[in-house]
Design an enzyme around this catalytic site. Structure first.
Site, mmCIF file in Angstrom:
data_model
loop_
_atom_site.group_PDB
_atom_site.id
_atom_site.type_symbol
_atom_site.label_atom_id
_atom_site.label_comp_id
_atom_site.label_asym_id
_atom_site.label_seq_id
_atom_site.Cartn_x
_atom_site.Cartn_y
_atom_site.Cartn_z
ATOM 1 N N ARG A 1 0.819 -1.210 0.000
ATOM 2 C CA ARG A 1 0.000 0.000 0.000
ATOM 3 C C ARG A 1 0.851 1.258 0.000
ATOM 4 O O ARG A 1 0.313 2.357 -0.013
ATOM 5 C CB ARG A 1 -0.895 0.009 1.233
ATOM 6 C CG ARG A 1 -2.319 -0.508 0.976
ATOM 7 C CD ARG A 1 -3.027 -0.529 2.312
ATOM 8 N NE ARG A 1 -4.448 -0.393 2.271
ATOM 9 C CZ ARG A 1 -5.316 -1.390 2.405
ATOM 10 N NH1 ARG A 1 -4.887 -2.628 2.485
ATOM 11 N NH2 ARG A 1 -6.604 -1.150 2.443
ATOM 12 N N ARG B 1 -18.190 -3.786 9.042
ATOM 13 C CA ARG B 1 -16.868 -3.486 9.586
ATOM 14 C C ARG B 1 -16.872 -2.111 10.245
ATOM 15 O O ARG B 1 -17.498 -1.181 9.736
ATOM 16 C CB ARG B 1 -15.823 -3.512 8.467
ATOM 17 C CG ARG B 1 -15.329 -4.905 8.160
ATOM 18 C CD ARG B 1 -14.461 -4.972 6.951
ATOM 19 N NE ARG B 1 -13.442 -3.928 6.868
ATOM 20 C CZ ARG B 1 -12.514 -3.871 5.910
ATOM 21 N NH1 ARG B 1 -12.500 -4.806 4.967
ATOM 22 N NH2 ARG B 1 -11.631 -2.910 5.872
ATOM 23 N N ARG C 1 -21.397 -2.203 2.636
ATOM 24 C CA ARG C 1 -20.825 -3.554 2.684
ATOM 25 C C ARG C 1 -21.161 -4.297 3.973
ATOM 26 O O ARG C 1 -21.142 -3.726 5.060
ATOM 27 C CB ARG C 1 -19.304 -3.410 2.553
ATOM 28 C CG ARG C 1 -18.527 -4.671 2.724
ATOM 29 C CD ARG C 1 -17.159 -4.535 2.149
ATOM 30 N NE ARG C 1 -16.254 -3.745 2.955
ATOM 31 C CZ ARG C 1 -14.989 -3.507 2.609
ATOM 32 N NH1 ARG C 1 -14.517 -3.969 1.469
ATOM 33 N NH2 ARG C 1 -14.212 -2.793 3.391
ATOM 34 N N ARG D 1 -10.152 6.678 4.446
ATOM 35 C CA ARG D 1 -9.390 5.603 3.789
ATOM 36 C C ARG D 1 -9.151 5.916 2.313
ATOM 37 O O ARG D 1 -8.106 5.590 1.755
ATOM 38 C CB ARG D 1 -10.122 4.264 3.959
ATOM 39 C CG ARG D 1 -10.048 3.779 5.406
ATOM 40 C CD ARG D 1 -11.121 2.783 5.723
ATOM 41 N NE ARG D 1 -10.984 1.546 5.006
ATOM 42 C CZ ARG D 1 -11.987 0.702 4.775
ATOM 43 N NH1 ARG D 1 -13.202 0.980 5.204
ATOM 44 N NH2 ARG D 1 -11.774 -0.410 4.123
HETATM 45 P P1 AMP Z 1 -8.507 -3.689 4.032
HETATM 46 O O1 AMP Z 1 -9.269 -4.822 4.633
HETATM 47 O O2 AMP Z 1 -7.531 -4.112 2.973
HETATM 48 O O3 AMP Z 1 -9.411 -2.562 3.586
HETATM 49 O O4 AMP Z 1 -7.598 -3.087 5.204
HETATM 50 C C1 AMP Z 1 -8.190 -2.588 6.394
HETATM 51 C C2 AMP Z 1 -7.204 -1.743 7.155
HETATM 52 O O5 AMP Z 1 -6.051 -2.522 7.512
HETATM 53 C C3 AMP Z 1 -6.615 -0.546 6.390
HETATM 54 O O6 AMP Z 1 -7.478 0.587 6.422
HETATM 55 C C4 AMP Z 1 -5.325 -0.316 7.165
HETATM 56 O O7 AMP Z 1 -5.575 0.298 8.424
HETATM 57 C C5 AMP Z 1 -4.866 -1.745 7.446
HETATM 58 N N1 AMP Z 1 -4.009 -2.290 6.375
HETATM 59 C C6 AMP Z 1 -4.270 -3.363 5.581
HETATM 60 N N2 AMP Z 1 -3.258 -3.592 4.732
HETATM 61 C C7 AMP Z 1 -2.324 -2.654 4.995
HETATM 62 C C8 AMP Z 1 -1.051 -2.338 4.444
HETATM 63 N N3 AMP Z 1 -0.533 -3.054 3.426
HETATM 64 N N4 AMP Z 1 -0.376 -1.279 4.966
HETATM 65 C C9 AMP Z 1 -0.878 -0.562 5.994
HETATM 66 N N5 AMP Z 1 -2.071 -0.791 6.542
HETATM 67 C C10 AMP Z 1 -2.804 -1.826 6.058
#
Ligand code: AMP
Length: 222
Positions: free
Chosen positions: A88, A160, A127, A171
């Site tokens: 990311r 969530r 969602r 986000r």
């Molecule tokens: P997601 O389920 O992919 O939307 O991720 C949910 C949350 O997890 C994000 O908003 C971040 O807080 C954290 N997160 C997930 N993947 C990463 C990553 N590669 N780097 C930093 N934070 C992450």
């Protein structure tokens, strides 16, 4: 098959990754799922990460790079993987390149799902996720007779805590600032394909499968 699914939050990466993992019998590695599990278990990483997840901020690179190193070097990914939510940031992408280099892993490609920003926020706030099977739904897919139950397995659906309107917007801002620049990083590798993620789940899925069947995502961008 070793691919990264890329795109803003709510672009359908998780949904597509689950379908592709089932079809190609390879693991779906979602850093978001790993972090949420860690938070639930109250592990060391979970305790460190919780505040960032709640705020819609990125967990620091050193924690994330350590986590992905553990998973990938641990052997889960040796016969292929679909990576969802990592990298990311540019430092994460550079660390992943180094890790793949060390392990002799060749990435087949990066498939990016393009979704307009208003649609991202709409999808995130709409969602629902199943606590039992992990499948993801939107309100139009829920059972009319019991919208709180998973249409697939009957498990309990939940929203969530980071899918509220304010956190979804945050986000998206973080995505634009820190993650979107990775498109250029991967375009330079020649294995980056962007597809229209605004369409139905099945249409996006068919296009991704067709791309993967051709061997690897060709270098093209829509
Ligand atoms: P997601 O389920 O992919 O939307 O991720 C949910 C949350 O997890 C994000 O908003 C971040 O807080 C954290 N997160 C997930 N993947 C990463 C990553 N590669 N780097 C930093 N934070 C992450």
């Amino acid at each position: 098959m070793r691919i990264i699914l890329f795109g803003p939050p709510g672009s359908g990466k998780g949904t597509q990754a689950k379908l592709l993992a089932e079809k190609f019998h390879i693991p779906h590695i979602s850093t978001g799922d790993l972090l949420r599990e860690a938070v639930t278990k109250q592990s060391t990483i979970g305790l460190k990460a919780k505040g960032y997840l709640d705020a819609g901020a990125l967990v620091p690179d050193d924690i994330m790079i350590g986590l992905i190193r553990e998973v990938v070097a641990g052997g889960v990914a040796k016969d292929g993987f679909i990576l969802d939510g990592f990298p990311r940031t540019i430092p994460q992408a550079e660390a992943l390149d180094r890790l793949f280099g060390e392990l002799g892993i060749q990435l087949d490609g990066v498939v990016s799902l393009r979704v307009e920003h208003d649609e991202v926020v709409r999808r995130l706030t709409d969602r629902r996720v199943c606590r039992s099977c992990g499948r993801i739904f939107n309100s139009s897919q829920l059972r009319k007779d019991d919208p709180a139950k998973c249409p697939q397995c009957g498990g309990e659906l939940f929203q969530r805590s980071d899918d509220t309107f304010a956190t979804a917007q945050k986000r998206l801002e973080v995505y634009v600032r820190d993650t979107k620049p990775l498109k250029d990083f991967y375009r330079l590798t020649g294995r980056f394909t962007q597809i229209d993620g605004m369409r139905d789940i099945s249409n996006v899925y068919e296009e991704v499968v067709a791309l993967l069947h051709k061997g690897q995502p060709p270098s093209k961008s829509k």
